[in-house]
Write a protein that holds these residues in place. Structure first.
Motif, PDB file in Angstrom:
ATOM      1  N   ALA A   5       7.201   9.584  -2.967  1.00  0.00           N
ATOM      2  CA  ALA A   5       7.391   8.438  -3.895  1.00  0.00           C
ATOM      3  C   ALA A   5       7.852   7.265  -3.147  1.00  0.00           C
ATOM      4  O   ALA A   5       7.427   6.099  -3.212  1.00  0.00           O
ATOM      5  CB  ALA A   5       8.365   8.677  -4.800  1.00  0.00           C
ATOM      6  N   HIS A   6       8.709   7.496  -2.157  1.00  0.00           N
ATOM      7  CA  HIS A   6       9.215   6.150  -1.379  1.00  0.00           C
ATOM      8  C   HIS A   6       7.824   5.588  -0.611  1.00  0.00           C
ATOM      9  O   HIS A   6       7.957   4.321  -0.405  1.00  0.00           O
ATOM     10  CB  HIS A   6      10.241   6.810  -0.357  1.00  0.00           C
ATOM     11  N   MET A   7       7.151   6.539   0.027  1.00  0.00           N
ATOM     12  CA  MET A   7       5.984   5.861   0.470  1.00  0.00           C
ATOM     13  C   MET A   7       5.091   5.131  -0.126  1.00  0.00           C
ATOM     14  O   MET A   7       4.507   3.943  -0.132  1.00  0.00           O
ATOM     15  CB  MET A   7       5.208   7.038   1.442  1.00  0.00           C
ATOM     16  N   ALA A   8       4.691   5.787  -1.506  1.00  0.00           N
ATOM     17  CA  ALA A   8       3.976   4.962  -2.498  1.00  0.00           C
ATOM     18  C   ALA A   8       4.677   3.584  -2.850  1.00  0.00           C
ATOM     19  O   ALA A   8       3.780   2.787  -3.107  1.00  0.00           O
ATOM     20  CB  ALA A   8       4.046   5.929  -3.505  1.00  0.00           C
ATOM     21  N   VAL A   9       5.910   3.593  -3.078  1.00  0.00           N
ATOM     22  CA  VAL A   9       6.478   2.533  -3.688  1.00  0.00           C
ATOM     23  C   VAL A   9       6.362   1.512  -2.247  1.00  0.00           C
ATOM     24  O   VAL A   9       6.498   0.279  -2.855  1.00  0.00           O
ATOM     25  CB  VAL A   9       7.952   2.767  -3.834  1.00  0.00           C
ATOM     26  N   ASP A  10       6.445   1.882  -1.180  1.00  0.00           N
ATOM     27  CA  ASP A  10       6.216   0.712  -0.300  1.00  0.00           C
ATOM     28  C   ASP A  10       5.137  -0.166  -0.350  1.00  0.00           C
ATOM     29  O   ASP A  10       5.037  -1.188   0.044  1.00  0.00           O
ATOM     30  CB  ASP A  10       6.602   1.335   1.258  1.00  0.00           C
ATOM     31  N   GLY A  11       4.034   0.911  -0.599  1.00  0.00           N
ATOM     32  CA  GLY A  11       2.646   0.213  -0.665  1.00  0.00           C
ATOM     33  C   GLY A  11       2.503  -0.764  -2.019  1.00  0.00           C
ATOM     34  O   GLY A  11       1.921  -1.716  -1.904  1.00  0.00           O
ATOM     35  N   LEU A  98      -3.278  -3.353   7.143  1.00  0.00           N
ATOM     36  CA  LEU A  98      -2.097  -2.904   6.295  1.00  0.00           C
ATOM     37  C   LEU A  98      -1.898  -1.449   6.127  1.00  0.00           C
ATOM     38  O   LEU A  98      -0.758  -0.797   5.772  1.00  0.00           O
ATOM     39  CB  LEU A  98      -1.937  -3.707   4.848  1.00  0.00           C
ATOM     40  N   ASP A  99      -3.295  -0.881   6.412  1.00  0.00           N
ATOM     41  CA  ASP A  99      -3.215   0.706   6.088  1.00  0.00           C
ATOM     42  C   ASP A  99      -2.719   1.349   7.419  1.00  0.00           C
ATOM     43  O   ASP A  99      -2.321   2.671   7.153  1.00  0.00           O
ATOM     44  CB  ASP A  99      -4.506   1.186   5.567  1.00  0.00           C
ATOM     45  N   LEU A 100      -2.740   0.877   8.375  1.00  0.00           N
ATOM     46  CA  LEU A 100      -2.299   1.297   9.602  1.00  0.00           C
ATOM     47  C   LEU A 100      -1.074   2.166   9.831  1.00  0.00           C
ATOM     48  O   LEU A 100      -0.969   3.191  10.456  1.00  0.00           O
ATOM     49  CB  LEU A 100      -2.524   0.305  10.974  1.00  0.00           C
ATOM     50  N   PRO A 101       0.034   1.504   9.082  1.00  0.00           N
ATOM     51  CA  PRO A 101       1.119   2.418   9.138  1.00  0.00           C
ATOM     52  C   PRO A 101       0.991   3.548   8.658  1.00  0.00           C
ATOM     53  O   PRO A 101       1.580   4.766   8.663  1.00  0.00           O
ATOM     54  CB  PRO A 101       2.291   1.534   8.357  1.00  0.00           C
ATOM     55  N   GLY A 102       0.397   3.812   7.430  1.00  0.00           N
ATOM     56  CA  GLY A 102      -0.075   4.755   6.658  1.00  0.00           C
ATOM     57  C   GLY A 102      -0.875   5.907   7.543  1.00  0.00           C
ATOM     58  O   GLY A 102      -0.674   7.082   7.688  1.00  0.00           O
ATOM     59  N   VAL A 103      -1.947   5.368   8.272  1.00  0.00           N
ATOM     60  CA  VAL A 103      -2.739   6.006   9.250  1.00  0.00           C
ATOM     61  C   VAL A 103      -1.858   6.844  10.408  1.00  0.00           C
ATOM     62  O   VAL A 103      -1.816   7.794  10.817  1.00  0.00           O
ATOM     63  CB  VAL A 103      -3.765   5.108   9.680  1.00  0.00           C
ATOM     64  N   TRP A 104      -0.995   5.766  10.912  1.00  0.00           N
ATOM     65  CA  TRP A 104       0.043   6.176  11.932  1.00  0.00           C
ATOM     66  C   TRP A 104       0.951   7.516  11.438  1.00  0.00           C
ATOM     67  O   TRP A 104       1.150   8.669  12.030  1.00  0.00           O
ATOM     68  CB  TRP A 104       0.952   5.273  12.306  1.00  0.00           C
ATOM     69  N   LEU A 105       1.428   7.261  10.307  1.00  0.00           N
ATOM     70  CA  LEU A 105       2.244   8.548   9.563  1.00  0.00           C
ATOM     71  C   LEU A 105       1.291   9.792   9.520  1.00  0.00           C
ATOM     72  O   LEU A 105       1.832  10.981   9.800  1.00  0.00           O
ATOM     73  CB  LEU A 105       2.572   8.109   8.294  1.00  0.00           C
ATOM     74  N   VAL A 106      -0.001   9.684   9.146  1.00  0.00           N
ATOM     75  CA  VAL A 106      -0.736  10.787   9.088  1.00  0.00           C
ATOM     76  C   VAL A 106      -1.095  11.303  10.575  1.00  0.00           C
ATOM     77  O   VAL A 106      -0.813  12.584  10.790  1.00  0.00           O
ATOM     78  CB  VAL A 106      -2.107  10.451   8.484  1.00  0.00           C
ATOM     79  N   ALA A 107      -1.070  10.475  11.513  1.00  0.00           N
ATOM     80  CA  ALA A 107      -1.174  11.165  12.835  1.00  0.00           C
ATOM     81  C   ALA A 107      -0.148  11.848  13.449  1.00  0.00           C
ATOM     82  O   ALA A 107      -0.156  12.476  14.482  1.00  0.00           O
ATOM     83  CB  ALA A 107      -1.764   9.976  13.667  1.00  0.00           C
ATOM     84  N   ARG A 108       0.955  11.192  13.053  1.00  0.00           N
ATOM     85  CA  ARG A 108       2.420  11.836  13.374  1.00  0.00           C
ATOM     86  C   ARG A 108       2.463  13.172  12.615  1.00  0.00           C
ATOM     87  O   ARG A 108       3.521  13.726  12.806  1.00  0.00           O
ATOM     88  CB  ARG A 108       3.457  10.904  12.794  1.00  0.00           C
ATOM     89  N   GLY A 109       1.791  13.457  12.034  1.00  0.00           N
ATOM     90  CA  GLY A 109       1.947  14.481  11.035  1.00  0.00           C
ATOM     91  C   GLY A 109       2.586  14.805   9.697  1.00  0.00           C
ATOM     92  O   GLY A 109       2.885  15.729   8.831  1.00  0.00           O
ATOM     93  N   GLY A 114       1.641   9.542   4.644  1.00  0.00           N
ATOM     94  CA  GLY A 114       0.745   8.387   4.812  1.00  0.00           C
ATOM     95  C   GLY A 114      -0.258   8.339   3.872  1.00  0.00           C
ATOM     96  O   GLY A 114      -0.657   7.090   3.499  1.00  0.00           O
ATOM     97  N   ILE A 115      -0.736   9.261   3.316  1.00  0.00           N
ATOM     98  CA  ILE A 115      -1.821   9.100   2.139  1.00  0.00           C
ATOM     99  C   ILE A 115      -1.214   8.333   0.809  1.00  0.00           C
ATOM    100  O   ILE A 115      -1.767   7.480   0.250  1.00  0.00           O
ATOM    101  CB  ILE A 115      -2.326  10.548   1.833  1.00  0.00           C
ATOM    102  N   ALA A 116       0.027   8.712   0.717  1.00  0.00           N
ATOM    103  CA  ALA A 116       0.722   7.944  -0.475  1.00  0.00           C
ATOM    104  C   ALA A 116       0.886   6.614  -0.164  1.00  0.00           C
ATOM    105  O   ALA A 116       0.771   5.938  -1.190  1.00  0.00           O
ATOM    106  CB  ALA A 116       2.158   8.701  -0.599  1.00  0.00           C
ATOM    107  N   MET A 117       1.132   6.323   1.140  1.00  0.00           N
ATOM    108  CA  MET A 117       1.186   4.643   1.277  1.00  0.00           C
ATOM    109  C   MET A 117      -0.254   4.089   1.097  1.00  0.00           C
ATOM    110  O   MET A 117      -0.249   2.949   0.533  1.00  0.00           O
ATOM    111  CB  MET A 117       1.743   4.509   2.686  1.00  0.00           C
TER     112      MET A 117
END
Length: 170
Positions: A5-11, A98-109, A114-117
């Motif tokens: 929810a936190h990641m989705a809210v950030d987006g 703007l999606d790169l932080p979400g992609v980075w989260l996905v890459a970090r595991g 990341g997908i929520a963002m």
């Protein structure tokens, strides 16, 4: 608040709440500064990445994202807007960054976070698509009106020539 929810809210702060806040401010006759899009886009992309990825900014992240989001939307919804084509290019060009932080989260595991963002940022792309659709429809209407005016003008001109020819021939 749980992590997803936190990641989705950030987006959603950037993609939905910020443009709504900008429209409210404009309705109240408060105009945030409109900076050039070439300055705002990279600045907001960096701010967004820092607010999402740096733990030291976690407490201030919502405020930073909302303020940055308002600045991000000013070239699209502010008093001094980009042209219709400029708004579309601005949104479509900035959206992947703007999606790169979400992609980075996905890459970090952190796939779900990341997908929520990224999903939270989806309204930016939908807005760009809506603007492109509206701009295309307006261009088609203008072209049709111009064509109708040209045909109408040609018909009037043709009738005038025939009438003139008829008068001179008698």
């Amino acid at each position: 608040m749980n992590h997803l929810a936190h990641m989705a809210v950030d987006g959603l702060l950037v993609s939905v709440l910020a443009p709504l806040l900008l429209m409210l401010l404009r309705a109240l006759r408060v105009e945030p500064p409109t900076l050039p899009a070439v300055v705002v886009a990279p600045g907001v992309v960096l701010l967004h990445a820092a607010a999402v990825l740096l733990p030291a900014l976690a407490g201030a992240a919502p405020v930073l994202l909302l303020a940055g989001g308002v600045l991000f939307w000013t070239p699209v919804l502010g008093r001094r807007r980009l042209s219709p084509a400029g708004r579309i290019v601005y949104l479509f060009a900035t959206m992947p960054a703007l999606d790169l932080p979400g992609v980075w989260l996905v890459a970090r595991g952190d796939g779900p976070g990341g997908i929520a963002m990224v999903l939270g940022m989806l309204p930016i792309g939908l807005t760009a698509l809506g603007l492109a659709w509206r701009w295309t429809a307006e261009e088609e209407r203008t072209a049709a009106a111009d064509a109708a005016a040209h045909v109408g003008h040609g018909a009037v001109g043709g009738a005038t020539r025939e009438t003139t020819h008829g008068r001179t021939g008698s």
